[in-house]
Design a protein around this motif. Sequence first.
Motif, PDB file in Angstrom:
ATOM      1  N   ASP A  27       0.824  -1.208   0.000  1.00  0.00           N
ATOM      2  CA  ASP A  27       0.000   0.000   0.000  1.00  0.00           C
ATOM      3  C   ASP A  27       0.858   1.258   0.000  1.00  0.00           C
ATOM      4  O   ASP A  27       0.565   2.229  -0.719  1.00  0.00           O
ATOM      5  CB  ASP A  27      -0.935   0.009   1.209  1.00  0.00           C
ATOM      6  CG  ASP A  27      -2.151  -0.874   1.008  1.00  0.00           C
ATOM      7  OD1 ASP A  27      -2.524  -1.123  -0.149  1.00  0.00           O
ATOM      8  OD2 ASP A  27      -2.735  -1.323   2.011  1.00  0.00           O
ATOM      9  N   GLN A  39      -5.485   4.562  -4.070  1.00  0.00           N
ATOM     10  CA  GLN A  39      -6.771   4.177  -3.484  1.00  0.00           C
ATOM     11  C   GLN A  39      -7.947   4.702  -4.304  1.00  0.00           C
ATOM     12  O   GLN A  39      -8.967   4.026  -4.453  1.00  0.00           O
ATOM     13  CB  GLN A  39      -6.860   4.673  -2.040  1.00  0.00           C
ATOM     14  CG  GLN A  39      -6.032   3.860  -1.058  1.00  0.00           C
ATOM     15  CD  GLN A  39      -6.432   2.406  -1.037  1.00  0.00           C
ATOM     16  OE1 GLN A  39      -7.600   2.055  -1.172  1.00  0.00           O
ATOM     17  NE2 GLN A  39      -5.458   1.524  -0.881  1.00  0.00           N
ATOM     18  N   ALA A  40      -7.811   5.906  -4.844  1.00  0.00           N
ATOM     19  CA  ALA A  40      -8.888   6.446  -5.690  1.00  0.00           C
ATOM     20  C   ALA A  40      -9.043   5.608  -6.949  1.00  0.00           C
ATOM     21  O   ALA A  40     -10.174   5.388  -7.417  1.00  0.00           O
ATOM     22  CB  ALA A  40      -8.590   7.904  -6.051  1.00  0.00           C
ATOM     23  N   VAL A  42      -8.392   2.328  -7.313  1.00  0.00           N
ATOM     24  CA  VAL A  42      -9.039   1.060  -6.963  1.00  0.00           C
ATOM     25  C   VAL A  42     -10.517   1.281  -6.638  1.00  0.00           C
ATOM     26  O   VAL A  42     -11.392   0.541  -7.113  1.00  0.00           O
ATOM     27  CB  VAL A  42      -8.303   0.398  -5.781  1.00  0.00           C
ATOM     28  CG1 VAL A  42      -9.077  -0.827  -5.289  1.00  0.00           C
ATOM     29  CG2 VAL A  42      -6.877   0.007  -6.179  1.00  0.00           C
ATOM     30  N   SER A  43     -10.803   2.315  -5.858  1.00  0.00           N
ATOM     31  CA  SER A  43     -12.183   2.573  -5.443  1.00  0.00           C
ATOM     32  C   SER A  43     -13.076   2.990  -6.608  1.00  0.00           C
ATOM     33  O   SER A  43     -14.302   2.895  -6.520  1.00  0.00           O
ATOM     34  CB  SER A  43     -12.212   3.662  -4.366  1.00  0.00           C
ATOM     35  OG  SER A  43     -11.511   3.238  -3.205  1.00  0.00           O
ATOM     36  N   LEU A  46     -15.773   0.530  -7.708  1.00  0.00           N
ATOM     37  CA  LEU A  46     -16.892   0.140  -6.842  1.00  0.00           C
ATOM     38  C   LEU A  46     -18.269   0.406  -7.449  1.00  0.00           C
ATOM     39  O   LEU A  46     -19.158  -0.457  -7.350  1.00  0.00           O
ATOM     40  CB  LEU A  46     -16.775   0.844  -5.486  1.00  0.00           C
ATOM     41  CG  LEU A  46     -15.839   0.189  -4.468  1.00  0.00           C
ATOM     42  CD1 LEU A  46     -15.646   1.097  -3.258  1.00  0.00           C
ATOM     43  CD2 LEU A  46     -16.371  -1.175  -4.041  1.00  0.00           C
ATOM     44  N   HIS A  63      -8.597  -4.301  -0.180  1.00  0.00           N
ATOM     45  CA  HIS A  63      -9.415  -3.104   0.033  1.00  0.00           C
ATOM     46  C   HIS A  63     -10.829  -3.269  -0.525  1.00  0.00           C
ATOM     47  O   HIS A  63     -11.810  -2.905   0.128  1.00  0.00           O
ATOM     48  CB  HIS A  63      -8.733  -1.893  -0.603  1.00  0.00           C
ATOM     49  CG  HIS A  63      -7.456  -1.516   0.074  1.00  0.00           C
ATOM     50  ND1 HIS A  63      -7.408  -0.916   1.300  1.00  0.00           N
ATOM     51  CD2 HIS A  63      -6.156  -1.686  -0.320  1.00  0.00           C
ATOM     52  CE1 HIS A  63      -6.162  -0.709   1.658  1.00  0.00           C
ATOM     53  NE2 HIS A  63      -5.375  -1.170   0.697  1.00  0.00           N
ATOM     54  N   LEU A  64     -10.957  -3.798  -1.735  1.00  0.00           N
ATOM     55  CA  LEU A  64     -12.292  -4.000  -2.296  1.00  0.00           C
ATOM     56  C   LEU A  64     -13.019  -5.139  -1.591  1.00  0.00           C
ATOM     57  O   LEU A  64     -14.248  -5.106  -1.456  1.00  0.00           O
ATOM     58  CB  LEU A  64     -12.198  -4.268  -3.798  1.00  0.00           C
ATOM     59  CG  LEU A  64     -11.784  -3.066  -4.655  1.00  0.00           C
ATOM     60  CD1 LEU A  64     -11.671  -3.452  -6.128  1.00  0.00           C
ATOM     61  CD2 LEU A  64     -12.778  -1.922  -4.495  1.00  0.00           C
ATOM     62  N   ALA A  67     -14.533  -3.434   1.408  1.00  0.00           N
ATOM     63  CA  ALA A  67     -15.628  -2.526   1.062  1.00  0.00           C
ATOM     64  C   ALA A  67     -16.890  -3.291   0.689  1.00  0.00           C
ATOM     65  O   ALA A  67     -17.999  -2.935   1.115  1.00  0.00           O
ATOM     66  CB  ALA A  67     -15.194  -1.608  -0.083  1.00  0.00           C
ATOM     67  N   GLN A  71     -20.695  -4.125   2.797  1.00  0.00           N
ATOM     68  CA  GLN A  71     -22.025  -3.871   2.224  1.00  0.00           C
ATOM     69  C   GLN A  71     -22.932  -5.096   2.318  1.00  0.00           C
ATOM     70  O   GLN A  71     -24.089  -5.047   1.880  1.00  0.00           O
ATOM     71  CB  GLN A  71     -21.883  -3.464   0.759  1.00  0.00           C
ATOM     72  CG  GLN A  71     -21.170  -2.150   0.532  1.00  0.00           C
ATOM     73  CD  GLN A  71     -20.963  -1.854  -0.946  1.00  0.00           C
ATOM     74  OE1 GLN A  71     -21.457  -2.579  -1.820  1.00  0.00           O
ATOM     75  NE2 GLN A  71     -20.236  -0.797  -1.252  1.00  0.00           N
ATOM     76  N   THR A 122      -8.550  -5.598 -10.637  1.00  0.00           N
ATOM     77  CA  THR A 122      -7.949  -4.276 -10.780  1.00  0.00           C
ATOM     78  C   THR A 122      -6.457  -4.428 -11.018  1.00  0.00           C
ATOM     79  O   THR A 122      -5.774  -5.167 -10.311  1.00  0.00           O
ATOM     80  CB  THR A 122      -8.174  -3.414  -9.526  1.00  0.00           C
ATOM     81  OG1 THR A 122      -7.663  -4.091  -8.376  1.00  0.00           O
ATOM     82  CG2 THR A 122      -9.658  -3.129  -9.316  1.00  0.00           C
TER      83      THR A 122
END
Length: 219
Positions: A27, A39-40, A42-43, A46, A63-64, A67, A71, A122
């Motif tokens: 990271d 991070q932006a 990868v995110s 979403l 990270h995903l 997230a 959910q 990703t």
Amino acid sequence: MLPYRILTPLLKLFYRLLYYEFAWSYDLVAWFVSAGHWQAWVSALLPYLTGESLLELGHGPGHLQQALAAQGRNIFGLDRSLYMSRQAYRRLRRAGLVHQLSNGYAQMLPYPANAFDQVFATFPSEYILSPATLAEILRTLKPGGEFTVLPGAWVTGLSLPERLAATLFRLTGQSLPSEESLFYPAADLLKQAGFVQVEWETILLPGSKVLVVRACKPI
């Protein structure tokens, strides 16, 4: 600058160590070399992950996974690096989330046929478009299911860290081609493998942009 015949094997060794023995630093290194955009990037995937049952190939530090599990989604992950699997497991455990992680290869997925609404990745390496990988993705997707991949990103900002990151990519030979030259060869391979509705979209972010490629299993 080091000649490419010296630089290329050094980079391959660096990336191998980063994904395996030095996975604990992934990271931090990714943040540094992307000028803080990692991070932006990868995110950004979403909003495209709409399925209820999902499989992430090459889940990395997770990270995903975190997230999507937060959910309440039915999210699975597969990675060939045990070091990355440990990073992802620890991340999910700290968040109080149950993991569904496996160690293995995308060319031999340990899942039944028609299992997932969506398979995604990703920044995968070349393995993602191998015929064996694409055949396994098709096998494990439900009819009408989607393969979603974020294959690359570009630093477009003009701040000093962003310009340095863009220069580093060029000097190390990691600069990506344009969206078109990256997408169309991939689209040909996806169509040859049996995917339909192959399309791409560029997502503009502050100081950068990413490419998303989507393809469906026939109904």
